[in-house]
Motif scaffolding. Structure first.
Motif, mmCIF file in Angstrom:
data_model
loop_
_atom_site.group_PDB
_atom_site.id
_atom_site.type_symbol
_atom_site.label_atom_id
_atom_site.label_comp_id
_atom_site.label_asym_id
_atom_site.label_seq_id
_atom_site.Cartn_x
_atom_site.Cartn_y
_atom_site.Cartn_z
ATOM 1 N N VAL A 254 0.843 -1.198 0.000
ATOM 2 C CA VAL A 254 0.000 0.000 0.000
ATOM 3 C C VAL A 254 0.879 1.248 0.000
ATOM 4 C CG1 VAL A 254 -1.702 1.331 1.305
ATOM 5 C CG2 VAL A 254 -1.950 -1.155 1.120
ATOM 6 N N ALA A 255 1.882 1.252 0.859
ATOM 7 C CA ALA A 255 2.781 2.411 0.945
ATOM 8 C C ALA A 255 3.579 2.599 -0.339
ATOM 9 C CB ALA A 255 3.720 2.256 2.135
ATOM 10 N N ASP A 256 4.094 1.491 -0.893
ATOM 11 C CA ASP A 256 4.930 1.572 -2.090
ATOM 12 C C ASP A 256 4.157 2.062 -3.316
ATOM 13 O OD1 ASP A 256 7.055 0.688 -0.631
ATOM 14 O OD2 ASP A 256 7.060 -1.354 -1.441
ATOM 15 N N THR A 257 2.842 1.865 -3.302
ATOM 16 C CA THR A 257 2.013 2.304 -4.445
ATOM 17 C C THR A 257 1.250 3.587 -4.135
ATOM 18 O OG1 THR A 257 0.157 0.893 -3.734
ATOM 19 C CG2 THR A 257 1.754 -0.079 -5.268
ATOM 20 N N GLN A 258 1.699 4.306 -3.088
ATOM 21 C CA GLN A 258 1.086 5.578 -2.696
ATOM 22 C C GLN A 258 -0.418 5.461 -2.470
ATOM 23 O OE1 GLN A 258 3.339 5.666 -5.683
ATOM 24 N NE2 GLN A 258 4.797 5.688 -3.985
ATOM 25 N N GLY A 259 -0.809 4.377 -1.834
ATOM 26 C CA GLY A 259 -2.202 4.196 -1.457
ATOM 27 C C GLY A 259 -3.095 3.635 -2.548
ATOM 28 N N ARG A 260 -2.531 3.299 -3.695
ATOM 29 C CA ARG A 260 -3.359 2.738 -4.768
ATOM 30 C C ARG A 260 -3.652 1.258 -4.512
ATOM 31 N NH1 ARG A 260 -1.076 2.057 -9.113
ATOM 32 N NH2 ARG A 260 -2.917 2.101 -10.459
ATOM 33 N N ALA A 261 -2.650 0.507 -4.115
ATOM 34 C CA ALA A 261 -2.795 -0.910 -3.787
ATOM 35 C C ALA A 261 -3.460 -1.708 -4.911
ATOM 36 C CB ALA A 261 -3.589 -1.073 -2.486
ATOM 37 N N PRO A 262 -2.871 -1.755 -6.099
ATOM 38 C CA PRO A 262 -3.460 -2.544 -7.186
ATOM 39 C C PRO A 262 -3.723 -3.986 -6.741
ATOM 40 C CG PRO A 262 -1.657 -1.217 -8.010
ATOM 41 C CD PRO A 262 -1.608 -1.106 -6.518
ATOM 42 N N THR A 263 -4.796 -4.551 -7.230
ATOM 43 C CA THR A 263 -5.262 -5.862 -6.771
ATOM 44 C C THR A 263 -4.196 -6.936 -6.898
ATOM 45 O OG1 THR A 263 -7.476 -5.200 -7.494
ATOM 46 C CG2 THR A 263 -7.137 -7.533 -7.034
ATOM 47 N N VAL A 264 -3.523 -7.014 -8.038
ATOM 48 C CA VAL A 264 -2.504 -8.053 -8.228
ATOM 49 C C VAL A 264 -1.301 -7.821 -7.319
ATOM 50 C CG1 VAL A 264 -0.952 -9.148 -9.897
ATOM 51 C CG2 VAL A 264 -3.278 -8.530 -10.587
ATOM 52 N N GLU A 265 -0.943 -6.564 -7.068
ATOM 53 C CA GLU A 265 0.172 -6.275 -6.171
ATOM 54 C C GLU A 265 -0.120 -6.767 -4.755
ATOM 55 O OE1 GLU A 265 3.239 -5.004 -6.748
ATOM 56 O OE2 GLU A 265 2.690 -5.233 -8.862
ATOM 57 N N ILE A 266 -1.347 -6.590 -4.316
ATOM 58 C CA ILE A 266 -1.717 -7.070 -2.981
ATOM 59 C C ILE A 266 -1.683 -8.595 -2.948
ATOM 60 C CG2 ILE A 266 -3.544 -7.154 -1.248
ATOM 61 C CD1 ILE A 266 -2.101 -4.458 -1.434
ATOM 62 N N ALA A 267 -2.125 -9.243 -4.014
ATOM 63 C CA ALA A 267 -2.069 -10.708 -4.070
ATOM 64 C C ALA A 267 -0.618 -11.181 -3.968
ATOM 65 C CB ALA A 267 -2.706 -11.213 -5.353
ATOM 66 N N GLU B 6 -12.610 -1.311 5.695
ATOM 67 C CA GLU B 6 -11.185 -1.552 5.878
ATOM 68 C C GLU B 6 -10.640 -2.669 4.994
ATOM 69 O OE1 GLU B 6 -13.055 -4.084 9.227
ATOM 70 O OE2 GLU B 6 -13.550 -2.373 7.954
ATOM 71 N N PHE B 7 -11.520 -3.405 4.327
ATOM 72 C CA PHE B 7 -11.083 -4.475 3.429
ATOM 73 C C PHE B 7 -10.631 -3.935 2.066
ATOM 74 C CE2 PHE B 7 -13.883 -6.394 6.516
ATOM 75 C CZ PHE B 7 -13.237 -7.587 6.849
ATOM 76 N N ILE B 8 -10.937 -2.671 1.792
ATOM 77 C CA ILE B 8 -10.499 -2.038 0.551
ATOM 78 C C ILE B 8 -9.200 -1.300 0.854
ATOM 79 C CG2 ILE B 8 -11.110 -0.414 -1.283
ATOM 80 C CD1 ILE B 8 -14.062 -0.954 -0.618
ATOM 81 N N PHE B 9 -8.065 -1.866 0.434
ATOM 82 C CA PHE B 9 -6.756 -1.365 0.842
ATOM 83 C C PHE B 9 -6.343 -0.085 0.141
ATOM 84 C CE2 PHE B 9 -6.254 -6.089 1.472
ATOM 85 C CZ PHE B 9 -6.328 -6.043 2.852
ATOM 86 N N GLY B 10 -6.925 0.218 -1.013
ATOM 87 C CA GLY B 10 -6.522 1.412 -1.739
ATOM 88 C C GLY B 10 -7.461 1.712 -2.893
ATOM 89 N N THR B 11 -7.190 2.805 -3.580
ATOM 90 C CA THR B 11 -8.090 3.271 -4.636
ATOM 91 C C THR B 11 -8.105 2.351 -5.851
ATOM 92 O OG1 THR B 11 -6.288 4.647 -5.512
ATOM 93 C CG2 THR B 11 -7.827 5.689 -3.959
ATOM 94 N N ALA B 12 -7.041 1.554 -6.031
ATOM 95 C CA ALA B 12 -6.979 0.631 -7.169
ATOM 96 C C ALA B 12 -7.251 -0.809 -6.748
ATOM 97 C CB ALA B 12 -5.615 0.723 -7.850
ATOM 98 N N TYR B 13 -7.644 -0.983 -5.481
ATOM 99 C CA TYR B 13 -7.838 -2.346 -4.972
ATOM 100 C C TYR B 13 -9.288 -2.769 -5.071
ATOM 101 C CZ TYR B 13 -7.386 -6.552 -2.233
ATOM 102 O OH TYR B 13 -7.394 -7.867 -1.839
ATOM 103 N N ASP B 14 -9.526 -3.839 -5.829
ATOM 104 C CA ASP B 14 -10.866 -4.411 -5.936
ATOM 105 C C ASP B 14 -10.908 -5.659 -5.073
ATOM 106 O OD1 ASP B 14 -11.256 -2.425 -7.795
ATOM 107 O OD2 ASP B 14 -10.982 -3.747 -9.533
#
Length: 376
Positions: free
Chosen positions: A134-147, A234-242
């Motif tokens: 989350v921090a490394d993507t400036q709060g975007r947290a893309p779905t695949v990155e979180i996986a 709280e389950f939505i980690f960022g703006t790009a996280y589905d």
């Protein structure tokens, strides 16, 4: 049909414990019951009117597994596929031993393990790797990155050995992104939400929709009262996280579109086919071993097993219900309860927005009162 007892029960809930609720039942595609009680926002005295939006939380999983099953039907993936075929970080997995040491996993995690919550993944929202992503993507947290971040954490057990409710469906959403080349929210809309006519549903609400959300509450077990809580998810980690596991927002009307489709074994209200009947039957067939069923028992679904992302009725006597073998669905942390019974042509949705409520007590009562009222 006589719904007096059900209505009295719902009204009693809002008189004493639940600020607001909504329930809808359909038989053979036709609405036979709809009742709202209480307030969308109790502090502002705004009454429920049936147009409310809700944080669906884990009820999102029904949309996610349905979207993923459309890809299985078209041969774009198989249940036996290793997860690492889509997200390479899942190739070198570790498992946490009893002494706290992480050792290499001896089994390969498959897509079926994700569907059935037998992957060994945990439900750890505070995982350091997730926070770093989350921090490394400036709060975007893309779905695949979180996986990918989830893959770095030791598993609770060898894939396929136990059942554990987890972030598995979040990873499944990431797999869908990789296969389709589309953000999960877009594929879910294209494959499920739009064909079902779910125009009030999505994975990131627009600002213009925010005023329609039922206010979220937290149930205080000491006072037995609902108290206001933060309106975030709280389950939505960022703006790009589905979040395939808990990121959906929806309405009762929309969720009933989904449940009517599943009750018809894949056919929407408009006659469009989303899934084959055989696929829906596979979804609602128990896939847990006796050991895994014992694990599943911790969720207090007496008489049920677990299929491809849904509870499924196995033992009517054990459950104390009139529902059919193969009745299936899921629920959400704030109280949404979804039910599809193809044998009885019955679809049901109950919604409230109270976190921490003892749903294992509430939902069976709602289910049984509905079946009693319908004389099924």
């Amino acid at each position: 049909m006589e719904f007096g007892k059900l209505t009295d029960y719902l009204n009693n809930l809002t008189d004493h414990r639940i600020p607001g609720l909504d329930m809808m039942i359909a038989v053979d595609g036709k609405t036979v019951y709809r009742h709202q009680s209480g307030f969308r926002d109790a502090e502002a005295a705004i009454p429920m009117d049936g147009t409310e939006l809700y944080q669906a939380y884990s009820a999102a999983k029904l949309v996610t597994v349905t979207a993923a099953l459309t890809l299985l039907e078209t041969g774009r993936c198989r249940l036996s596929d290793p997860v690492y075929a889509y997200i390479p970080e899942f190739r070198e997995l570790t498992v946490l031993r009893d002494d706290g040491a992480a050792i290499p996993a001896g089994s390969t995690m498959t897509l079926e393990h994700l569907f059935t919550m037998t992957s060994g993944i945990r439900y750890d929202l505070a995982l350091p790797a997730i926070r770093k992503a989350v921090a490394d993507t400036q709060g975007r947290a893309p779905t695949v990155e979180i996986a990918r971040a989830i893959a770095s954490a030791p598993l609770a057990f060898e894939p396929g050995s136990h059942f554990h409710y987890s972030l598995s469906h979040d990873v499944l959403a990431a797999v869908v992104e990789v296969i389709t080349g589309m953000p999960f929210r877009e594929y879910a809309a294209q494959a499920v939400l739009q064909p079902c006519g779910m125009t009030d549903s999505g994975f990131h609400a627009k600002k213009t929709e925010c005023s329609r959300f039922a206010r979220q509450y937290r149930f205080d077990s000491d006072t037995q009262q609902a108290v206001p809580m933060a309106q975030s998810n709280e389950f939505i980690f960022g703006t790009a996280y589905d979040s395939g596991g808990a990121g959906l927002y929806s309405s009762v009307g929309d969720l009933m579109c989904l449940m009517r489709m599943l009750t018809r074994k894949g056919v929407t209200d408009s006659g469009a086919r989303i899934l084959r009947a055989e696929t829906v039957d596979a979804m609602r067939t128990n896939r847990l071993t006796p050991v895994q069923l014992a694990d599943f028992g911790a969720l207090r679904f007496a008489g049920y097993g677990y299929g491809l992302g849904v509870r499924t009725m196995m033992d009517r006597a054990g459950s104390g219900t009139s529902s059919s073998v193969g009745e299936f669905g899921w629920y959400g942390a704030a109280g949404i309860y979804l039910l599809a019974d193809p044998e009885q042509k019955l679809a049901m949705c109950y919604a409230q927005q109270v976190r921490g409520y003892p749903l294992w007590q509430l939902h069976p009562v709602l289910r049984n009162l509905a079946y009693e009222a319908l004389d099924l």
